[in-house]
Scaffold this motif. Structure first.
Motif, PDB file in Angstrom:
ATOM      1  N   GLY A 115       0.786  -1.223   0.000  1.00 61.42           N
ATOM      2  CA  GLY A 115       0.000   0.000   0.000  1.00 61.42           C
ATOM      3  C   GLY A 115       0.815   1.269   0.000  1.00 61.42           C
ATOM      4  N   GLY A 116       2.141   1.162   0.068  1.00 59.24           N
ATOM      5  CA  GLY A 116       2.972   2.349   0.029  1.00 59.24           C
ATOM      6  C   GLY A 116       3.507   2.762   1.376  1.00 59.24           C
ATOM      7  N   LEU A 117       4.098   3.934   1.416  1.00 57.17           N
ATOM      8  CA  LEU A 117       4.742   4.443   2.618  1.00 57.17           C
ATOM      9  C   LEU A 117       3.768   4.487   3.793  1.00 57.17           C
ATOM     10  CD1 LEU A 117       7.332   5.708   3.807  1.00 57.17           C
ATOM     11  CD2 LEU A 117       6.410   7.940   3.164  1.00 57.17           C
ATOM     12  N   GLY A 118       4.195   3.937   4.920  1.00 52.42           N
ATOM     13  CA  GLY A 118       3.351   3.900   6.104  1.00 52.42           C
ATOM     14  C   GLY A 118       2.631   2.589   6.293  1.00 52.42           C
ATOM     15  N   ASN A 119       2.629   1.747   5.260  1.00 50.26           N
ATOM     16  CA  ASN A 119       1.923   0.465   5.327  1.00 50.26           C
ATOM     17  C   ASN A 119       2.849  -0.744   5.230  1.00 50.26           C
ATOM     18  OD1 ASN A 119      -0.858   1.580   5.328  1.00 50.26           O
ATOM     19  ND2 ASN A 119      -0.284   2.295   3.290  1.00 50.26           N
ATOM     20  N   ASN A 120       4.087  -0.523   4.789  1.00 47.41           N
ATOM     21  CA  ASN A 120       5.004  -1.642   4.573  1.00 47.41           C
ATOM     22  C   ASN A 120       5.522  -2.179   5.906  1.00 47.41           C
ATOM     23  OD1 ASN A 120       6.302   1.135   4.117  1.00 47.41           O
ATOM     24  ND2 ASN A 120       8.072  -0.095   4.737  1.00 47.41           N
ATOM     25  N   PRO A 121       5.396  -3.486   6.153  1.00 42.80           N
ATOM     26  CA  PRO A 121       5.870  -4.061   7.425  1.00 42.80           C
ATOM     27  C   PRO A 121       7.376  -4.295   7.461  1.00 42.80           C
ATOM     28  CG  PRO A 121       4.867  -5.767   6.103  1.00 42.80           C
ATOM     29  CD  PRO A 121       4.683  -4.483   5.342  1.00 42.80           C
ATOM     30  N   PHE A 122       8.016  -4.333   6.295  1.00 49.76           N
ATOM     31  CA  PHE A 122       9.447  -4.621   6.227  1.00 49.76           C
ATOM     32  C   PHE A 122      10.183  -3.459   5.564  1.00 49.76           C
ATOM     33  CE2 PHE A 122       7.166  -8.676   5.941  1.00 49.76           C
ATOM     34  CZ  PHE A 122       7.671  -9.320   7.060  1.00 49.76           C
ATOM     35  N   ASN A 123      11.424  -3.251   5.965  1.00 43.04           N
ATOM     36  CA  ASN A 123      12.229  -2.192   5.384  1.00 43.04           C
ATOM     37  C   ASN A 123      12.453  -2.470   3.901  1.00 43.04           C
ATOM     38  OD1 ASN A 123      15.007  -1.011   4.560  1.00 43.04           O
ATOM     39  ND2 ASN A 123      14.476   0.113   6.414  1.00 43.04           N
ATOM     40  N   PRO A 124      12.003  -1.607   2.990  1.00 45.19           N
ATOM     41  CA  PRO A 124      12.081  -1.895   1.554  1.00 45.19           C
ATOM     42  C   PRO A 124      13.493  -2.114   1.039  1.00 45.19           C
ATOM     43  CG  PRO A 124      10.556  -0.092   1.971  1.00 45.19           C
ATOM     44  CD  PRO A 124      11.273  -0.361   3.266  1.00 45.19           C
ATOM     45  N   ALA A 125      14.437  -1.291   1.469  1.00 44.89           N
ATOM     46  CA  ALA A 125      15.808  -1.435   0.990  1.00 44.89           C
ATOM     47  C   ALA A 125      16.399  -2.784   1.383  1.00 44.89           C
ATOM     48  CB  ALA A 125      16.680  -0.302   1.527  1.00 44.89           C
ATOM     49  N   LEU A 126      16.082  -3.247   2.588  1.00 39.68           N
ATOM     50  CA  LEU A 126      16.584  -4.555   3.025  1.00 39.68           C
ATOM     51  C   LEU A 126      15.899  -5.695   2.292  1.00 39.68           C
ATOM     52  CD1 LEU A 126      17.085  -4.176   6.880  1.00 39.68           C
ATOM     53  CD2 LEU A 126      18.816  -4.291   5.079  1.00 39.68           C
ATOM     54  N   VAL A 127      14.625  -5.527   1.951  1.00 38.77           N
ATOM     55  CA  VAL A 127      13.939  -6.540   1.136  1.00 38.77           C
ATOM     56  C   VAL A 127      14.667  -6.691  -0.193  1.00 38.77           C
ATOM     57  CG1 VAL A 127      11.818  -7.097  -0.106  1.00 38.77           C
ATOM     58  CG2 VAL A 127      11.685  -6.191   2.219  1.00 38.77           C
ATOM     59  N   GLY A 128      15.008  -5.563  -0.822  1.00 42.20           N
ATOM     60  CA  GLY A 128      15.756  -5.616  -2.080  1.00 42.20           C
ATOM     61  C   GLY A 128      17.126  -6.218  -1.903  1.00 42.20           C
ATOM     62  N   ARG A 129      17.813  -5.847  -0.825  1.00 45.33           N
ATOM     63  CA  ARG A 129      19.167  -6.343  -0.591  1.00 45.33           C
ATOM     64  C   ARG A 129      19.200  -7.848  -0.361  1.00 45.33           C
ATOM     65  NH1 ARG A 129      23.001  -8.559   3.497  1.00 45.33           N
ATOM     66  NH2 ARG A 129      25.012  -7.902   2.650  1.00 45.33           N
ATOM     67  N   VAL A 130      18.305  -8.345   0.481  1.00 44.65           N
ATOM     68  CA  VAL A 130      18.269  -9.776   0.776  1.00 44.65           C
ATOM     69  C   VAL A 130      17.853 -10.572  -0.457  1.00 44.65           C
ATOM     70  CG1 VAL A 130      17.079 -11.549   2.131  1.00 44.65           C
ATOM     71  CG2 VAL A 130      17.920  -9.484   3.251  1.00 44.65           C
ATOM     72  N   PHE A 131      16.926 -10.048  -1.242  1.00 45.52           N
ATOM     73  CA  PHE A 131      16.546 -10.721  -2.484  1.00 45.52           C
ATOM     74  C   PHE A 131      17.757 -10.859  -3.410  1.00 45.52           C
ATOM     75  CE2 PHE A 131      15.312 -10.534  -6.951  1.00 45.52           C
ATOM     76  CZ  PHE A 131      14.387 -11.561  -7.038  1.00 45.52           C
ATOM     77  N   LEU A 132      18.532  -9.808  -3.558  1.00 46.16           N
ATOM     78  CA  LEU A 132      19.712  -9.863  -4.420  1.00 46.16           C
ATOM     79  C   LEU A 132      20.755 -10.820  -3.858  1.00 46.16           C
ATOM     80  CD1 LEU A 132      20.259  -6.120  -5.452  1.00 46.16           C
ATOM     81  CD2 LEU A 132      19.090  -7.931  -6.712  1.00 46.16           C
ATOM     82  N   LEU A 133      20.934 -10.822  -2.541  1.00 45.78           N
ATOM     83  CA  LEU A 133      21.925 -11.707  -1.923  1.00 45.78           C
ATOM     84  C   LEU A 133      21.585 -13.166  -2.155  1.00 45.78           C
ATOM     85  CD1 LEU A 133      24.440 -11.980  -0.107  1.00 45.78           C
ATOM     86  CD2 LEU A 133      22.902 -11.935   1.861  1.00 45.78           C
ATOM     87  N   ILE A 134      20.310 -13.508  -2.072  1.00 52.46           N
ATOM     88  CA  ILE A 134      19.886 -14.894  -2.269  1.00 52.46           C
ATOM     89  C   ILE A 134      19.887 -15.260  -3.749  1.00 52.46           C
ATOM     90  CG2 ILE A 134      17.949 -16.491  -1.988  1.00 52.46           C
ATOM     91  CD1 ILE A 134      17.204 -14.953   0.534  1.00 52.46           C
ATOM     92  N   SER A 135      19.507 -14.321  -4.612  1.00 50.28           N
ATOM     93  CA  SER A 135      19.373 -14.601  -6.044  1.00 50.28           C
ATOM     94  C   SER A 135      20.700 -14.513  -6.788  1.00 50.28           C
ATOM     95  CB  SER A 135      18.377 -13.626  -6.673  1.00 50.28           C
ATOM     96  OG  SER A 135      17.119 -13.696  -6.046  1.00 50.28           O
ATOM     97  N   PHE A 136      21.577 -13.602  -6.370  1.00 48.27           N
ATOM     98  CA  PHE A 136      22.855 -13.391  -7.062  1.00 48.27           C
ATOM     99  C   PHE A 136      23.996 -13.390  -6.038  1.00 48.27           C
ATOM    100  CE2 PHE A 136      19.455 -10.963  -9.151  1.00 48.27           C
ATOM    101  CZ  PHE A 136      19.405 -11.602 -10.381  1.00 48.27           C
ATOM    102  N   PRO A 137      24.236 -14.536  -5.395  1.00 43.27           N
ATOM    103  CA  PRO A 137      25.223 -14.568  -4.298  1.00 43.27           C
ATOM    104  C   PRO A 137      26.647 -14.268  -4.742  1.00 43.27           C
ATOM    105  CG  PRO A 137      24.517 -16.791  -4.885  1.00 43.27           C
ATOM    106  CD  PRO A 137      23.618 -15.850  -5.624  1.00 43.27           C
ATOM    107  N   VAL A 138      27.013 -14.672  -5.951  1.00 45.88           N
ATOM    108  CA  VAL A 138      28.389 -14.432  -6.417  1.00 45.88           C
ATOM    109  C   VAL A 138      28.626 -12.940  -6.623  1.00 45.88           C
ATOM    110  CG1 VAL A 138      30.054 -14.854  -8.257  1.00 45.88           C
ATOM    111  CG2 VAL A 138      28.554 -16.706  -7.499  1.00 45.88           C
ATOM    112  N   GLN A 139      27.726 -12.300  -7.355  1.00 45.44           N
ATOM    113  CA  GLN A 139      27.885 -10.870  -7.618  1.00 45.44           C
ATOM    114  C   GLN A 139      27.769 -10.034  -6.348  1.00 45.44           C
ATOM    115  OE1 GLN A 139      25.950 -12.988  -9.243  1.00 45.44           O
ATOM    116  NE2 GLN A 139      25.874 -12.596 -11.441  1.00 45.44           N
TER     117      GLN A 139
END
Length: 327
Positions: A115-139
């Motif tokens: 729903g946007g700012l104020g509704n997200n339960p998780f920190n957006p930047a960390l969601v992106g970071r962890v997704f990249l770490l799991i999906s592209f571990p070498v890079q």
């Protein structure tokens, strides 16, 4: 009925602060660390940050306008801040297309899907970071050497990775110390890592600015770093050949960045100081456990996201006494 005045529950607090002011103050607090990252990594740091910020703003505009059918709110600074924090959590040599994917996940999945700012339960930047770490571990674990490091290589390991690999291979900490930077090098940022890992002194400078401007309070950062120090210090005292001293853990990796700038996110952290205490202690404890016993050398990103999930529970069961109510 439409003309009736709807009043929210007390207390009513008047303040000149706004979402825009808060977001841009946090961005301003990150400027010293960004400048140092540019000094250490050169144009690569500028490129990663620019692409991450531009992609986050673009995805927020497109999703809000064409999918959510809302007026885009890209000028409030939240998308730009997410982009900067995402850039601070990745290597300076990360390919452009991976950064763009991370921005899409951070904004599209971590923020706007709720729903946007104020509704997200998780920190957006960390969601992106962890997704990249799991999906592209070498890079995501190929760290470029800084311009101040004199080594015959283009990439190197972070201090936490060197420690983790050595202990995994059965080496005592005393044998690994010559290969690790000194605490003062960690403090000043003379090491390898992501943009936000190599500037403890400048992150602390930004922390002081945010305290001065009352953007955040000291509780969450101090409780997180204090928990890391106490638990890591206890294990170090028990077995100094298997566990390194606690100051190393405070100054290396994303401990400072996570504790000061990401765990303190107003949307995803508890509202009361008592709730913040349990939230922060949980983050510190999980970070120490992952760093020492988990598969990854770093653990604060996972720790913050896990405790983000407990925030609604902490808000529901740890509440301040109502005005005029019984203790």
């Amino acid at each position: 009925m439409s003309k009736l005045l709807t009043i929210s529950p007390s207390p009513h607090v008047h303040t000149s602060d706004s979402v825009n002011k808060i977001m841009y103050r946090v961005i301003f607090a990150l400027v010293p660390a960004l400048v140092w990252s540019v000094f250490m990594f050169g144009f690569e740091a500028v490129k990663v940050t620019f692409i991450a910020v531009a992609a986050c703003i673009a995805f927020e505009f497109l999703i809000q306008k064409y999918i959510m059918k809302e007026i885009p709110k890209i000028t409030d600074g939240s998308a730009a801040l997410t982009g900067i924090l995402l850039a601070f959590n990745v290597p300076a040599n990360l390919p452009v297309w991976i950064i763009i994917i991370g921005a899409l996940v951070a904004i599209g999945v971590g923020k706007l899907s709720f729903g946007g700012l104020g509704n997200n339960p998780f920190n957006p930047a960390l969601v992106g970071r962890v997704f990249l770490l799991i999906s592209f571990p070498v890079q995501m674990t190929s760290w470029p050497v800084t311009k101040q490091m004199v080594v015959d290589a283009t990439t190197t390991a972070t201090p936490l990775a060197i420690l983790k690999e050595g202990i995994k291979n059965g080496q005592p900490v005393s044998d690994l110390l010559p290969n690790l930077p000194a605490n003062m090098d960690l403090f000043y940022g003379n090491m390898s890592g992501s943009l936000g890992e190599i500037s403890a002194i400048f992150l602390l400078l930004g922390f002081g600015y945010m305290l001065w401007k009352k953007v955040i309070t000291w509780h969450i950062p101090v409780f997180i770093l204090g928990t890391i120090f106490i638990f890591q210090g206890g294990m170090w005292l028990i077995n100094p050949e298997k566990f390194i001293e606690p100051v190393f853990h405070l100054l290396s990796g994303g401990a400072m960045l996570g504790a000061i700038y990401m765990a303190t996110d107003m949307v995803t952290s508890p509202m009361t100081h008592k709730g913040q205490f349990f939230y922060a202690v949980g983050i510190g404890l999980i970070t120490v456990l992952i760093r020492n016993f988990g598969a990854y050398p770093e653990g604060i990103s996972f720790a913050i996201l896990i405790m983000n999930g407990f925030t609604p529970l902490l808000n529901a069961y740890i509440k301040p006494k109502r005005f005029g109510g019984k203790k």
